[in-house]
Every structure is written in C-alpha cells, then in structure tokens.
Scaffold this motif. Structure first.
Motif, PDB file in Angstrom:
ATOM      1  N   LYS A   6     -19.935  19.243 -28.580  1.00  0.00           N
ATOM      2  CA  LYS A   6     -18.614  19.883 -28.512  1.00  0.00           C
ATOM      3  C   LYS A   6     -17.517  18.860 -28.171  1.00  0.00           C
ATOM      4  O   LYS A   6     -16.701  19.077 -27.273  1.00  0.00           O
ATOM      5  CB  LYS A   6     -18.631  21.014 -27.490  1.00  0.00           C
ATOM      6  N   ILE A   7     -17.543  17.748 -28.888  1.00  0.00           N
ATOM      7  CA  ILE A   7     -16.548  16.694 -28.706  1.00  0.00           C
ATOM      8  C   ILE A   7     -15.578  16.753 -29.885  1.00  0.00           C
ATOM      9  O   ILE A   7     -15.990  16.613 -31.039  1.00  0.00           O
ATOM     10  CB  ILE A   7     -17.219  15.306 -28.639  1.00  0.00           C
ATOM     11  N   LYS A   8     -14.317  16.938 -29.600  1.00  0.00           N
ATOM     12  CA  LYS A   8     -13.324  17.138 -30.661  1.00  0.00           C
ATOM     13  C   LYS A   8     -12.713  15.814 -31.108  1.00  0.00           C
ATOM     14  O   LYS A   8     -11.530  15.542 -30.883  1.00  0.00           O
ATOM     15  CB  LYS A   8     -12.249  18.099 -30.177  1.00  0.00           C
ATOM     16  N   ILE A   9     -13.516  14.971 -31.734  1.00  0.00           N
ATOM     17  CA  ILE A   9     -13.007  13.754 -32.350  1.00  0.00           C
ATOM     18  C   ILE A   9     -13.576  13.662 -33.762  1.00  0.00           C
ATOM     19  O   ILE A   9     -14.658  14.169 -34.043  1.00  0.00           O
ATOM     20  CB  ILE A   9     -13.358  12.484 -31.538  1.00  0.00           C
ATOM     21  N   GLY A  10     -12.859  12.987 -34.628  1.00  0.00           N
ATOM     22  CA  GLY A  10     -13.240  12.975 -36.031  1.00  0.00           C
ATOM     23  C   GLY A  10     -13.986  11.744 -36.490  1.00  0.00           C
ATOM     24  O   GLY A  10     -14.481  11.709 -37.617  1.00  0.00           O
ATOM     25  N   ASP A  11     -14.065  10.715 -35.646  1.00  0.00           N
ATOM     26  CA  ASP A  11     -14.678   9.455 -36.072  1.00  0.00           C
ATOM     27  C   ASP A  11     -15.500   8.880 -34.915  1.00  0.00           C
ATOM     28  O   ASP A  11     -14.993   8.129 -34.086  1.00  0.00           O
ATOM     29  CB  ASP A  11     -13.592   8.476 -36.503  1.00  0.00           C
ATOM     30  N   PHE A  12     -16.774   9.258 -34.853  1.00  0.00           N
ATOM     31  CA  PHE A  12     -17.644   8.852 -33.753  1.00  0.00           C
ATOM     32  C   PHE A  12     -17.895   7.346 -33.712  1.00  0.00           C
ATOM     33  O   PHE A  12     -18.224   6.797 -32.679  1.00  0.00           O
ATOM     34  CB  PHE A  12     -18.994   9.569 -33.883  1.00  0.00           C
ATOM     35  N   HIS A  13     -17.770   6.672 -34.846  1.00  0.00           N
ATOM     36  CA  HIS A  13     -18.268   5.307 -34.940  1.00  0.00           C
ATOM     37  C   HIS A  13     -17.195   4.256 -35.171  1.00  0.00           C
ATOM     38  O   HIS A  13     -17.498   3.150 -35.603  1.00  0.00           O
ATOM     39  CB  HIS A  13     -19.328   5.237 -36.043  1.00  0.00           C
ATOM     40  N   CYS A  14     -15.969   4.610 -34.867  1.00  0.00           N
ATOM     41  CA  CYS A  14     -14.902   3.622 -34.986  1.00  0.00           C
ATOM     42  C   CYS A  14     -15.179   2.474 -34.014  1.00  0.00           C
ATOM     43  O   CYS A  14     -15.422   2.698 -32.823  1.00  0.00           O
ATOM     44  CB  CYS A  14     -13.546   4.263 -34.689  1.00  0.00           C
ATOM     45  N   GLY A  15     -15.114   1.247 -34.534  1.00  0.00           N
ATOM     46  CA  GLY A  15     -15.421   0.083 -33.706  1.00  0.00           C
ATOM     47  C   GLY A  15     -14.308  -0.317 -32.772  1.00  0.00           C
ATOM     48  O   GLY A  15     -14.508  -1.140 -31.871  1.00  0.00           O
ATOM     49  N   LEU A  16     -13.125   0.257 -32.954  1.00  0.00           N
ATOM     50  CA  LEU A  16     -11.984  -0.049 -32.093  1.00  0.00           C
ATOM     51  C   LEU A  16     -11.756   1.143 -31.168  1.00  0.00           C
ATOM     52  O   LEU A  16     -11.425   2.242 -31.611  1.00  0.00           O
ATOM     53  CB  LEU A  16     -10.737  -0.318 -32.931  1.00  0.00           C
ATOM     54  N   ARG A  17     -11.933   0.925 -29.869  1.00  0.00           N
ATOM     55  CA  ARG A  17     -11.790   2.000 -28.890  1.00  0.00           C
ATOM     56  C   ARG A  17     -11.425   1.403 -27.535  1.00  0.00           C
ATOM     57  O   ARG A  17     -11.692   0.235 -27.259  1.00  0.00           O
ATOM     58  CB  ARG A  17     -13.088   2.806 -28.783  1.00  0.00           C
ATOM     59  N   GLY A  18     -10.822   2.211 -26.680  1.00  0.00           N
ATOM     60  CA  GLY A  18     -10.425   1.742 -25.365  1.00  0.00           C
ATOM     61  C   GLY A  18     -10.895   2.693 -24.281  1.00  0.00           C
ATOM     62  O   GLY A  18     -11.088   3.891 -24.520  1.00  0.00           O
ATOM     63  N   PHE A  19     -11.080   2.160 -23.072  1.00  0.00           N
ATOM     64  CA  PHE A  19     -11.532   2.978 -21.942  1.00  0.00           C
ATOM     65  C   PHE A  19     -11.203   2.238 -20.659  1.00  0.00           C
ATOM     66  O   PHE A  19     -10.947   1.026 -20.646  1.00  0.00           O
ATOM     67  CB  PHE A  19     -13.040   3.238 -22.032  1.00  0.00           C
ATOM     68  N   SER A  20     -11.196   2.966 -19.570  1.00  0.00           N
ATOM     69  CA  SER A  20     -10.951   2.331 -18.279  1.00  0.00           C
ATOM     70  C   SER A  20     -12.262   1.761 -17.746  1.00  0.00           C
ATOM     71  O   SER A  20     -13.343   2.258 -18.067  1.00  0.00           O
ATOM     72  CB  SER A  20     -10.371   3.339 -17.284  1.00  0.00           C
ATOM     73  N   LYS A  21     -12.157   0.730 -16.939  1.00  0.00           N
ATOM     74  CA  LYS A  21     -13.362   0.128 -16.361  1.00  0.00           C
ATOM     75  C   LYS A  21     -14.063   1.137 -15.449  1.00  0.00           C
ATOM     76  O   LYS A  21     -15.294   1.204 -15.404  1.00  0.00           O
ATOM     77  CB  LYS A  21     -12.965  -1.124 -15.563  1.00  0.00           C
ATOM     78  N   ALA A  22     -13.266   1.960 -14.742  1.00  0.00           N
ATOM     79  CA  ALA A  22     -13.848   2.980 -13.870  1.00  0.00           C
ATOM     80  C   ALA A  22     -14.653   4.001 -14.680  1.00  0.00           C
ATOM     81  O   ALA A  22     -15.745   4.418 -14.270  1.00  0.00           O
ATOM     82  CB  ALA A  22     -12.738   3.689 -13.093  1.00  0.00           C
ATOM     83  N   ALA A  23     -14.123   4.395 -15.848  1.00  0.00           N
ATOM     84  CA  ALA A  23     -14.833   5.350 -16.697  1.00  0.00           C
ATOM     85  C   ALA A  23     -16.128   4.738 -17.232  1.00  0.00           C
ATOM     86  O   ALA A  23     -17.166   5.401 -17.298  1.00  0.00           O
ATOM     87  CB  ALA A  23     -13.940   5.791 -17.854  1.00  0.00           C
ATOM     88  N   TYR A  24     -16.063   3.468 -17.622  1.00  0.00           N
ATOM     89  CA  TYR A  24     -17.254   2.791 -18.133  1.00  0.00           C
ATOM     90  C   TYR A  24     -18.372   2.792 -17.098  1.00  0.00           C
ATOM     91  O   TYR A  24     -19.545   3.011 -17.435  1.00  0.00           O
ATOM     92  CB  TYR A  24     -16.910   1.355 -18.528  1.00  0.00           C
ATOM     93  N   ASN A  25     -18.033   2.555 -15.846  1.00  0.00           N
ATOM     94  CA  ASN A  25     -19.052   2.531 -14.792  1.00  0.00           C
ATOM     95  C   ASN A  25     -19.701   3.899 -14.610  1.00  0.00           C
ATOM     96  O   ASN A  25     -20.876   3.990 -14.233  1.00  0.00           O
ATOM     97  CB  ASN A  25     -18.427   2.064 -13.474  1.00  0.00           C
ATOM     98  N   LYS A  26     -18.957   4.976 -14.899  1.00  0.00           N
ATOM     99  CA  LYS A  26     -19.517   6.320 -14.789  1.00  0.00           C
ATOM    100  C   LYS A  26     -20.444   6.648 -15.962  1.00  0.00           C
ATOM    101  O   LYS A  26     -21.327   7.492 -15.837  1.00  0.00           O
ATOM    102  CB  LYS A  26     -18.391   7.355 -14.739  1.00  0.00           C
ATOM    103  N   MET A  27     -20.233   5.992 -17.092  1.00  0.00           N
ATOM    104  CA  MET A  27     -21.020   6.305 -18.291  1.00  0.00           C
ATOM    105  C   MET A  27     -22.490   5.926 -18.141  1.00  0.00           C
ATOM    106  O   MET A  27     -23.369   6.572 -18.704  1.00  0.00           O
ATOM    107  CB  MET A  27     -20.434   5.579 -19.507  1.00  0.00           C
TER     108      MET A  27
END
Length: 373
Positions: free
Chosen positions: A139-160
């Motif tokens: 149930k993720i509302k995005i249209g391109d799961f595999h785009c190689g260009l993406r951004g995120f916060s370092k704090a969010a990455y640590n939670k992943m």
C-alpha cells in the motif's frame, strides 16, 4: 554514487553535483562508493576532491550501504554514476526532505524517459509490474519503485535497517520505509540514455527475479496467508457439502473422488497458513520485519497450550471416525464395502488426523521460534 568501472561518466556526474552545491549554496559532500573499479574511476574521483569509500562486499546494495554509512550529511541523495540522471537538478528532492519527508523517490514515468534510455522490457513490463506488486502488497502510493535517484534523511536510513546487498536493495529501502511508518513522497525525474559504451551491470531477468523474490518474502500475507485462506475455505465448504451427500450440477455428479481433492485443498491451505505464522515470527525475531501491535496480539491468541488442546480435539474426532469406519466394516464381517458410504467417513477421519498432528507440531515449533519473544 555507487561506482563499478564508471570512468567514462563519473567525472561529468561529479561536476554536475558540484555545480548544484555551488548554484544553490548547499553545504554538501560527494561520496563515491567504489565496488572494485579497475578502470581508473578511483583516480578520477580523487582528482575531483570527492570522498572515496571502498565497499568490501560486492553488490549494488553493499556499495550503497558503505557509502551511506560513511556520509556525514543530514540528508543523502543517491544516484547512479552513468550520467542518466541530472545531478544538477536535485533541488526538488532537497525541498521535499526539508519539508519533513523521510524518503523522496524519483518518478521517471512522470518526469520523462528519453528514447532508448530504458530497455523496452524494463519500461513496459518489469518496472510497471514490480511497482504494481509493491503498491498492492505494501500500500505504497508511488509509481516508480526502482528509480535510481532518490533522497532520504540519515535518521530515516538508520530506522530502515536494510539487509540486502544486491539490486533488490532499491525495493527494500521503499518497503522498509513503509513498514517503519516513514513518510514517502515522489518527484518527477527525467531519465536520459546513459553515457557508457559498455553494457549496464543490471541483468534484466536475474535482477528482476531478485526484486520479485524480495517483495514476496517481505509480504508473507500475500505469499502464504491469503492463498491459504482461499484454499482452506474452498476445501472446507466443498468437503462439508460432499460429506453429507453427492453434489449434482447440470448432470455432473461430484462424489467421494471430489471429496478427496477437497480435503487435500483444506490440508494444503492449512499448511500455507501455518507457513505464514512461522515466516512472520522468524522475520520479526530476526529483525527483517518490524514488530507491530498485530504481531504482539498473535502470541495472545496462539499459544502452545491452546494449540495442543485444539490439535488433540481434532485427533480425537479423527480417531472416533476411524473407529466408526472400522465398526461399519465389521458389520459386513470385514467383507466388501460400499465405497461411497465408507469414504464419507474415512476421508474426513484421515483429514482430521492430519490436521490434528499438524496443529500440535505447529504449536510446538511456534513456541520455539517465539522463545525470544
């Protein structure tokens, strides 16, 4: 930027990123996550004053994890070093991150795909299908799961808490963001034909399978639970009807032979449901999936004692029906039996015996896997 022999395009990618920092007055760094380059990529990166990190393990995901871990930024943007993405136009990503989103995905289908920039199978089959499965399962509302260009916060990455090392790392990042209740959005992104003369590292079929396999394993409800419920319900309803009497449909008679298949449906469906429970526990206790309130309730509903009781009840009923069948046989002095009548006793008896044994074994294994809990 993950890098494996990108000497042809690495310099232009770095310069575009540096231009972005200068134009928009962004305090940033460029990290090249090298994965064993032998074509001079490392020397190019160092000559342009970037930070070069050497990933010890092979794989797209391994390279990115090494680079992300070494980065010092509050926000991180990752992209391939093949000059297919415009590193000079990263402001839409940074703006969304500054607005508070945890993960910002690029959408190449909204931004535009240059002719021959994406292989036909990727554009019209692989990416749309895998993205659809990802949206359906999680149930993720995005249209391109595999785009190689993406951004995120370092704090969010640590939670992943990302685990994969290959190309499926891209899918894992999106799925883990959703499972950890991180905020996700997307921005239009253009994709142009890369500047390399060599073939890409991406393998259409093997890497596509790795993505699909990951999505299925991280959605045990779709892989095991829902098919199991459907099979078990079909088997239970059809078995109940056929135990009472044959079923006639437009001149077609379904009798004990169909009952045998129906009971098999019930057993297989029950096994699917059991596998769902065991997979869920294993995945959560090994930190592959986050814990949820539903998971905690699972141990209140299902426990060893309750499972043993239900299992022994099923065994007892199965044993009673077996003895009843033996009694019917003895009434004929152990002679020839009417198959239709006898199998209506024996098939449910065997089915209940198997369900009882499986329930007992499942309860024991369930409690072992949940010891950590």
């Amino acid at each position: 930027m993950p890098c494996l022999n990108e000497a042809e395009t690495l310099a232009i990618c770095i310069k575009k990123a540096q231009s972005f920092f200068t134009t928009y007055k962004v305090d940033g760094e460029i990290v090249i996550a090298d994965n064993g380059s032998t074509d001079g990529s490392i020397e190019i990166a160092k000559s342009l004053n970037t930070k070069v990190i050497h990933a010890e393990k092979k794989g797209y995901g391994s390279a990115l994890k090494a680079g992300i871990t070494a980065s010092k930024g509050t926000y991180i943007i990752i992209g391939d070093a093949d000059d297919s993405y415009d590193f000079g136009n990263l402001m839409p990503y940074l703006k969304k991150l500054r607005d508070g989103f945890d993960l910002v995905m690029g959408n190449r289908f909204k931004g535009g795909i240059e002719k021959d920039a994406m292989p036909f199978l990727h554009k019209y089959l692989g990416n749309p299908v895998l993205s659809f499965i990802g949206r359906l399962f999680f149930k993720i509302k995005i249209g391109d799961f595999h785009c190689g260009l993406r951004g995120f916060s370092k704090a969010a990455y640590n939670k992943m808490s990302l685990k994969t090392s290959g190309m499926e790392f891209a899918s894992e990042m999106v799925v883990k963001s959703k499972l950890n209740s991180l905020s996700i959005t997307e921005v239009p992104t253009t994709l142009k034909k890369d500047g390399r003369t060599r073939p890409p590292h991406l393998n259409t079929w093997s890497d596509g399978w790795r993505h699909l396999r990951f999505l299925m394993l991280y959605a045990p409800n779709w892989l095991f639970l829902y098919p199991g419920i459907v099979l078990a319900l079909i088997g239970l309803i059809l078995s109940t009807v056929l135990v009472i009497q044959p079923l006639k449909i437009d001149g077609l008679t379904l009798d004990v032979h169909t009952l045998l298949y129906a009971s098999s449906f019930l057993l297989v469906g029950f096994q699917f449901i059991i596998f769902y429970g065991l997979t869920k526990i294993f995945a959560v206790e090994n930190e592959l999936l986050p814990k949820s309130n539903r998971y905690n309730k699972l141990f209140k509903i299902i426990n060893l004692e309750r499972g043993l009781v239900i299992g022994f009840i099923a065994l007892s009923i199965g044993l009673f029906l077996s003895l009843r069948g033996l009694s019917v046989w003895s009434d004929t002095n152990y002679g020839t039996l009417d198959a239709s009548t006898t199998l209506r006793l024996i098939i449910p008896a065997i089915t209940l015996l198997q369900l009882g044994i499986q329930t007992i074994l499942f309860s024991l294994f369930f409690s072992v896997l949940g010891l950590k809990k």
